[in-house]
Design an enzyme around this catalytic site. Sequence first.
Site, short mmCIF file in Angstrom:
data_model
loop_
_atom_site.label_atom_id
_atom_site.label_comp_id
_atom_site.label_asym_id
_atom_site.label_seq_id
_atom_site.Cartn_x
_atom_site.Cartn_y
_atom_site.Cartn_z
N TYR A 4 9.31 -0.23 5.30
CA TYR A 4 8.03 -0.66 4.73
C TYR A 4 8.19 -0.92 3.23
O TYR A 4 7.75 -1.96 2.72
CB TYR A 4 6.95 0.39 5.00
CG TYR A 4 5.65 0.12 4.30
CD1 TYR A 4 4.83 -0.94 4.70
CD2 TYR A 4 5.24 0.89 3.22
CE1 TYR A 4 3.65 -1.22 4.03
CE2 TYR A 4 4.05 0.62 2.57
CZ TYR A 4 3.26 -0.43 2.97
OH TYR A 4 2.09 -0.71 2.31
N GLU A 26 -5.54 1.27 4.65
CA GLU A 26 -5.73 2.10 3.45
C GLU A 26 -6.97 2.98 3.60
O GLU A 26 -6.95 4.14 3.20
CB GLU A 26 -5.86 1.23 2.20
CG GLU A 26 -4.60 0.49 1.81
CD GLU A 26 -3.43 1.37 1.41
OE1 GLU A 26 -3.59 2.59 1.23
OE2 GLU A 26 -2.33 0.81 1.28
N TRP A 34 0.49 8.37 4.07
CA TRP A 34 0.74 6.98 4.46
C TRP A 34 1.65 6.93 5.67
O TRP A 34 1.51 6.07 6.53
CB TRP A 34 1.31 6.19 3.28
CG TRP A 34 1.45 4.74 3.59
CD1 TRP A 34 2.60 4.02 3.60
CD2 TRP A 34 0.42 3.80 3.96
NE1 TRP A 34 2.35 2.70 3.94
CE2 TRP A 34 1.01 2.55 4.17
CE3 TRP A 34 -0.96 3.92 4.13
CZ2 TRP A 34 0.30 1.41 4.53
CZ3 TRP A 34 -1.68 2.79 4.51
CH2 TRP A 34 -1.06 1.57 4.70
#
Length: 175
Positions: A4, A26, A34
Amino acid sequence: MTKYHDKEWGKPISNDKKLFEFLTLESAQAGLSWLTVLRKREGYRKAFANFDPKLVARLGSRDVARILKNPNVIRNKLKIEATINNAKRFLEIQKDFGTFSKYMWRFVNGKPVDGKCKRPGDIPEYTVEAETFAKDLKQRGFKFLGPTTIYAHMQAVGMVNDHIITCFRYKELCS
């Protein structure tokens, strides 16, 4: 996380569908890591119509109940309802500005902000631009989005280059 970082994080995006995806992810992250969200990304893609805001905006209470049973998403009713609400608000912005991208990039004068971070501790929690962007989204009816969440979004979609200056991605994204 490495994939990522190396391929996605911080790359400037103007595609509205992709922007809706990052906004959704988000906001789902609030209070979580995350990594947790990335692990559920495919589940979100399936549960939320491949992040098509037009289709997500049409979801109703039965869909919310179905999604709440899905172990491949973060099963928080308020976050799921916020995603549907935010899809509706996203479409309103598209109508008003032509694209969400045009609206969003105004907050950084159309080009990425260079964070010039020398070490991870230099990366701020949020900035004045993120506060302004978040406040505007809130006034437009968005939910589960504050300055910290919006700053994370801005970093993810390349509005801010917060790669450490010694990181190969920093140099790639500056050119």
